[in-house]
Design a protein around this motif. Structure first.
Motif, short mmCIF file in Angstrom:
data_model
loop_
_atom_site.label_atom_id
_atom_site.label_comp_id
_atom_site.label_asym_id
_atom_site.label_seq_id
_atom_site.Cartn_x
_atom_site.Cartn_y
_atom_site.Cartn_z
N TYR A 1 0.82 -1.22 0.00
CA TYR A 1 0.00 0.00 0.00
C TYR A 1 0.86 1.26 0.00
CZ TYR A 1 -4.26 -2.72 0.86
OH TYR A 1 -5.32 -3.58 0.77
N ASP A 2 2.01 1.21 0.67
CA ASP A 2 2.90 2.37 0.67
C ASP A 2 3.36 2.69 -0.75
OD1 ASP A 2 2.68 2.67 3.40
OD2 ASP A 2 4.64 1.81 3.86
N ASP A 3 3.65 1.66 -1.55
CA ASP A 3 4.04 1.88 -2.95
C ASP A 3 2.90 2.55 -3.72
OD1 ASP A 3 6.50 0.70 -2.49
OD2 ASP A 3 5.93 -1.24 -3.35
N GLY A 4 1.68 2.09 -3.51
CA GLY A 4 0.52 2.69 -4.18
C GLY A 4 0.28 4.12 -3.73
N ASP A 5 0.45 4.35 -2.43
CA ASP A 5 0.28 5.70 -1.89
C ASP A 5 1.27 6.67 -2.53
OD1 ASP A 5 -1.74 4.83 -0.23
OD2 ASP A 5 -0.51 4.84 1.59
N ALA A 6 2.49 6.21 -2.72
CA ALA A 6 3.52 7.07 -3.33
C ALA A 6 3.12 7.45 -4.75
CB ALA A 6 4.87 6.35 -3.32
N ARG A 7 2.55 6.50 -5.50
CA ARG A 7 2.10 6.81 -6.87
C ARG A 7 0.96 7.81 -6.84
NH1 ARG A 7 2.19 1.00 -8.36
NH2 ARG A 7 -0.05 1.15 -8.47
N LEU A 8 0.02 7.63 -5.92
CA LEU A 8 -1.11 8.56 -5.82
C LEU A 8 -0.63 9.96 -5.44
CD1 LEU A 8 -3.73 6.31 -4.04
CD2 LEU A 8 -3.88 7.20 -6.36
N LEU A 9 0.32 10.04 -4.52
CA LEU A 9 0.86 11.34 -4.11
C LEU A 9 1.56 12.03 -5.28
CD1 LEU A 9 1.35 13.41 -1.89
CD2 LEU A 9 3.40 12.13 -1.26
N ARG A 10 2.35 11.29 -6.05
CA ARG A 10 3.02 11.88 -7.22
C ARG A 10 1.99 12.40 -8.22
NH1 ARG A 10 6.37 7.53 -6.63
NH2 ARG A 10 5.42 6.38 -8.34
N ALA A 11 0.93 11.64 -8.44
CA ALA A 11 -0.11 12.07 -9.37
C ALA A 11 -0.76 13.35 -8.88
CB ALA A 11 -1.16 10.97 -9.55
N HIS A 12 -1.04 13.42 -7.59
CA HIS A 12 -1.66 14.61 -7.01
C HIS A 12 -0.73 15.82 -7.13
CE1 HIS A 12 -4.08 17.06 -4.36
NE2 HIS A 12 -3.01 17.31 -3.64
N GLN A 13 0.54 15.62 -6.85
CA GLN A 13 1.52 16.71 -6.91
C GLN A 13 1.67 17.21 -8.35
OE1 GLN A 13 4.79 14.71 -5.02
NE2 GLN A 13 4.35 15.65 -3.04
N GLN A 14 1.71 16.32 -9.30
CA GLN A 14 1.84 16.72 -10.71
C GLN A 14 0.61 17.47 -11.18
OE1 GLN A 14 3.03 13.59 -13.33
NE2 GLN A 14 5.01 13.33 -12.32
#
Length: 93
Positions: free
Chosen positions: A77-90
């Motif tokens: 889940y931490d790996d998925g969270d990191a992808r979601l955070l990057r998407a939000h930041q972009q």
């Protein structure tokens, strides 16, 4: 098996309608984020890693090793969270 199907299978047997609804909402939000132009960021960059993560989770569940299952799920889940955070930041740049 799709990622969403794997995660649903993990929790289906609990018959916890609220948990299953939250899982459904997560996947709806994830798919909506992809539709909104975040597909490149949200796409799994390493499907083999995800396969191994799912295998580790499944092995821990089959072994009834709750601690290991929780550890493997959290890491995944931490790996998925990191992808979601990057998407939000972009999206907000």
């Amino acid at each position: 098996i799709r990622d969403s199907d794997f995660h649903r299978a993990l929790f289906d047997h609990l018959e916890n309608k609220i948990l299953l609804k939250l899982l459904d909402i997560f996947w709806l939000a994830y798919r909506k984020a992809v539709e909104l132009g975040n597909a490149d960021v949200l796409r799994d960059p390493d499907p083999v890693k995800t396969y191994h993560a799912h295998a580790a989770i499944a092995a821990a569940v089959e072994a009834r090793d709750i601690e290991e299952a929780c550890t493997a799920l959290k890491k995944h889940y931490d790996d998925g969270d990191a992808r979601l955070l990057r998407a939000h930041q972009q999206r907000n740049v």
